[in-house]
Scaffold this motif. Structure first.
Motif, PDB file in Angstrom:
ATOM      1  N   LYS A  85       0.821  -1.214   0.000  1.00 35.66           N
ATOM      2  CA  LYS A  85       0.000   0.000   0.000  1.00 35.66           C
ATOM      3  C   LYS A  85       0.851   1.259   0.000  1.00 35.66           C
ATOM      4  O   LYS A  85       0.630   2.153  -0.782  1.00 35.66           O
ATOM      5  N   VAL A  86       1.834   1.326   0.880  1.00 36.03           N
ATOM      6  CA  VAL A  86       2.625   2.539   1.038  1.00 36.03           C
ATOM      7  C   VAL A  86       3.996   2.424   0.385  1.00 36.03           C
ATOM      8  O   VAL A  86       4.517   3.390  -0.153  1.00 36.03           O
ATOM      9  N   MET A  87       4.561   1.255   0.423  1.00 36.59           N
ATOM     10  CA  MET A  87       5.920   1.080  -0.075  1.00 36.59           C
ATOM     11  C   MET A  87       5.981   1.169  -1.602  1.00 36.59           C
ATOM     12  O   MET A  87       5.220   0.508  -2.295  1.00 36.59           O
ATOM     13  N   PRO A  88       6.922   1.975  -2.091  1.00 34.95           N
ATOM     14  CA  PRO A  88       7.076   2.058  -3.547  1.00 34.95           C
ATOM     15  C   PRO A  88       7.661   0.771  -4.126  1.00 34.95           C
ATOM     16  O   PRO A  88       8.328   0.011  -3.424  1.00 34.95           O
ATOM     17  N   LYS A  89       7.407   0.534  -5.378  1.00 33.83           N
ATOM     18  CA  LYS A  89       7.965  -0.623  -6.090  1.00 33.83           C
ATOM     19  C   LYS A  89       9.301  -0.175  -6.691  1.00 33.83           C
ATOM     20  O   LYS A  89       9.374   0.831  -7.377  1.00 33.83           O
ATOM     21  N   TYR A  90      10.369  -0.918  -6.420  1.00 35.44           N
ATOM     22  CA  TYR A  90      11.703  -0.515  -6.855  1.00 35.44           C
ATOM     23  C   TYR A  90      12.234  -1.291  -8.055  1.00 35.44           C
ATOM     24  O   TYR A  90      13.193  -0.874  -8.668  1.00 35.44           O
ATOM     25  N   TYR A  91      11.689  -2.429  -8.362  1.00 34.96           N
ATOM     26  CA  TYR A  91      12.151  -3.249  -9.488  1.00 34.96           C
ATOM     27  C   TYR A  91      13.644  -3.567  -9.352  1.00 34.96           C
ATOM     28  O   TYR A  91      14.438  -3.315 -10.241  1.00 34.96           O
ATOM     29  N   LEU A  92      13.993  -4.126  -8.205  1.00 29.09           N
ATOM     30  CA  LEU A  92      15.381  -4.480  -7.925  1.00 29.09           C
ATOM     31  C   LEU A  92      15.727  -5.836  -8.525  1.00 29.09           C
ATOM     32  O   LEU A  92      14.879  -6.720  -8.609  1.00 29.09           O
ATOM     33  N   THR A  93      16.976  -5.996  -8.905  1.00 34.66           N
ATOM     34  CA  THR A  93      17.444  -7.289  -9.398  1.00 34.66           C
ATOM     35  C   THR A  93      17.690  -8.217  -8.202  1.00 34.66           C
ATOM     36  O   THR A  93      17.772  -7.762  -7.053  1.00 34.66           O
ATOM     37  N   LYS A  94      17.858  -9.502  -8.470  1.00 27.79           N
ATOM     38  CA  LYS A  94      18.152 -10.458  -7.389  1.00 27.79           C
ATOM     39  C   LYS A  94      19.458 -10.100  -6.696  1.00 27.79           C
ATOM     40  O   LYS A  94      19.574 -10.215  -5.477  1.00 27.79           O
ATOM     41  N   ASN A  95      20.447  -9.661  -7.452  1.00 25.72           N
ATOM     42  CA  ASN A  95      21.733  -9.268  -6.861  1.00 25.72           C
ATOM     43  C   ASN A  95      21.583  -8.037  -5.967  1.00 25.72           C
ATOM     44  O   ASN A  95      22.231  -7.946  -4.924  1.00 25.72           O
ATOM     45  N   GLU A  96      20.748  -7.093  -6.375  1.00 23.66           N
ATOM     46  CA  GLU A  96      20.524  -5.905  -5.563  1.00 23.66           C
ATOM     47  C   GLU A  96      19.795  -6.262  -4.267  1.00 23.66           C
ATOM     48  O   GLU A  96      20.144  -5.773  -3.188  1.00 23.66           O
ATOM     49  N   ILE A  97      18.799  -7.136  -4.364  1.00 33.71           N
ATOM     50  CA  ILE A  97      18.072  -7.583  -3.173  1.00 33.71           C
ATOM     51  C   ILE A  97      19.035  -8.296  -2.219  1.00 33.71           C
ATOM     52  O   ILE A  97      19.019  -8.052  -1.009  1.00 33.71           O
ATOM     53  N   GLN A  98      19.873  -9.162  -2.761  1.00 31.35           N
ATOM     54  CA  GLN A  98      20.855  -9.884  -1.940  1.00 31.35           C
ATOM     55  C   GLN A  98      21.804  -8.907  -1.264  1.00 31.35           C
ATOM     56  O   GLN A  98      22.117  -9.057  -0.078  1.00 31.35           O
ATOM     57  N   ALA A  99      22.260  -7.895  -1.973  1.00 28.15           N
ATOM     58  CA  ALA A  99      23.191  -6.910  -1.402  1.00 28.15           C
ATOM     59  C   ALA A  99      22.531  -6.127  -0.267  1.00 28.15           C
ATOM     60  O   ALA A  99      23.157  -5.897   0.782  1.00 28.15           O
ATOM     61  N   ILE A 100      21.293  -5.718  -0.445  1.00 30.39           N
ATOM     62  CA  ILE A 100      20.577  -4.996   0.613  1.00 30.39           C
ATOM     63  C   ILE A 100      20.402  -5.891   1.836  1.00 30.39           C
ATOM     64  O   ILE A 100      20.628  -5.473   2.967  1.00 30.39           O
ATOM     65  N   PHE A 101      20.027  -7.138   1.605  1.00 24.51           N
ATOM     66  CA  PHE A 101      19.849  -8.095   2.694  1.00 24.51           C
ATOM     67  C   PHE A 101      21.153  -8.277   3.475  1.00 24.51           C
ATOM     68  O   PHE A 101      21.166  -8.251   4.702  1.00 24.51           O
ATOM     69  N   GLU A 102      22.256  -8.429   2.754  1.00 22.88           N
ATOM     70  CA  GLU A 102      23.557  -8.597   3.404  1.00 22.88           C
ATOM     71  C   GLU A 102      23.936  -7.351   4.204  1.00 22.88           C
ATOM     72  O   GLU A 102      24.509  -7.453   5.290  1.00 22.88           O
ATOM     73  N   TYR A 103      23.608  -6.188   3.687  1.00 19.87           N
ATOM     74  CA  TYR A 103      23.900  -4.937   4.398  1.00 19.87           C
ATOM     75  C   TYR A 103      23.110  -4.890   5.704  1.00 19.87           C
ATOM     76  O   TYR A 103      23.685  -4.589   6.772  1.00 19.87           O
ATOM     77  N   ILE A 104      21.826  -5.202   5.653  1.00 20.48           N
ATOM     78  CA  ILE A 104      21.006  -5.182   6.875  1.00 20.48           C
ATOM     79  C   ILE A 104      21.547  -6.198   7.879  1.00 20.48           C
ATOM     80  O   ILE A 104      21.647  -5.908   9.068  1.00 20.48           O
ATOM     81  N   GLU A 105      21.899  -7.384   7.398  1.00 21.98           N
ATOM     82  CA  GLU A 105      22.470  -8.397   8.296  1.00 21.98           C
ATOM     83  C   GLU A 105      23.767  -7.894   8.940  1.00 21.98           C
ATOM     84  O   GLU A 105      24.001  -8.111  10.117  1.00 21.98           O
ATOM     85  N   SER A 106      24.593  -7.218   8.163  1.00 21.36           N
ATOM     86  CA  SER A 106      25.873  -6.719   8.702  1.00 21.36           C
ATOM     87  C   SER A 106      25.633  -5.651   9.762  1.00 21.36           C
ATOM     88  O   SER A 106      26.368  -5.582  10.738  1.00 21.36           O
ATOM     89  N   LYS A 107      24.624  -4.828   9.600  1.00 20.13           N
ATOM     90  CA  LYS A 107      24.298  -3.789  10.590  1.00 20.13           C
ATOM     91  C   LYS A 107      23.825  -4.409  11.882  1.00 20.13           C
ATOM     92  O   LYS A 107      24.048  -3.871  12.956  1.00 20.13           O
ATOM     93  N   ASN A 108      23.145  -5.528  11.800  1.00 18.14           N
ATOM     94  CA  ASN A 108      22.573  -6.156  12.987  1.00 18.14           C
ATOM     95  C   ASN A 108      23.503  -7.168  13.635  1.00 18.14           C
ATOM     96  O   ASN A 108      23.284  -7.553  14.769  1.00 18.14           O
ATOM     97  N   SER A 109      24.524  -7.611  12.925  1.00 18.23           N
ATOM     98  CA  SER A 109      25.461  -8.566  13.516  1.00 18.23           C
ATOM     99  C   SER A 109      26.490  -7.858  14.391  1.00 18.23           C
ATOM    100  O   SER A 109      27.179  -8.499  15.178  1.00 18.23           O
ATOM    101  N   THR A 110      26.600  -6.545  14.268  1.00 17.98           N
ATOM    102  CA  THR A 110      27.564  -5.785  15.057  1.00 17.98           C
ATOM    103  C   THR A 110      26.975  -5.320  16.385  1.00 17.98           C
ATOM    104  O   THR A 110      27.657  -4.711  17.170  1.00 17.98           O
ATOM    105  N   LYS A 111      25.702  -5.582  16.615  1.00 15.42           N
ATOM    106  CA  LYS A 111      25.049  -5.123  17.854  1.00 15.42           C
ATOM    107  C   LYS A 111      25.239  -6.122  18.956  1.00 15.42           C
ATOM    108  O   LYS A 111      25.389  -7.260  18.801  1.00 15.42           O
TER     109      LYS A 111
END
Length: 111
Positions: A85-111
């Motif tokens: 409903k609110v979130m825009p559609k970004y049309y990301l590639t699988k590699n881009e999705i994987q990179a974002i996921f890895e970034y979020i994981e890296s931010k949370n593994s340092t806590k």
């Protein structure tokens, strides 16, 4: 001279190392994928954050960006590919999705 150029070019194109890491690329995409960044609604580490508070028909409404830092990759990827409903559609590639996921994981593994 042509052979030297060809050897250098082929080595450059097929080199396994990149100028930036997948996590650095994920950070760039998370902060500004194509327009408004994920960080604006999901927070610095995917923890979720308040987007807006407003009144509608004298009732207080709160619009909250959900936490995405606890999702498994399959759920994360599926959510990015579906319309919200609110979130825009970004049309990301699988590699881009994987990179974002890895970034979020890296931010949370340092806590």
């Amino acid at each position: 001279m042509y052979r030297l150029f060809l050897v250098i070019f082929v080595n450059f194109v097929f080199a396994e190392e990149s100028f930036i890491t997948s996590i650095e690329y994920g950070k760039m995409l998370y902060e500004n994928p194509r327009g408004i960044g994920c960080v604006e609604c999901h927070g610095q580490a995917g923890e979720g954050r308040m987007i807006a508070e407003y009144y509608h028909k004298k009732k207080a409404i709160s619009l909250q960006g959900p936490a995405i830092n606890h999702l498994k990759f399959e759920v994360f990827a599926k959510a990015l590919q579906e319309s919200k409903k609110v979130m825009p559609k970004y049309y990301l590639t699988k590699n881009e999705i994987q990179a974002i996921f890895e970034y979020i994981e890296s931010k949370n593994s340092t806590k």
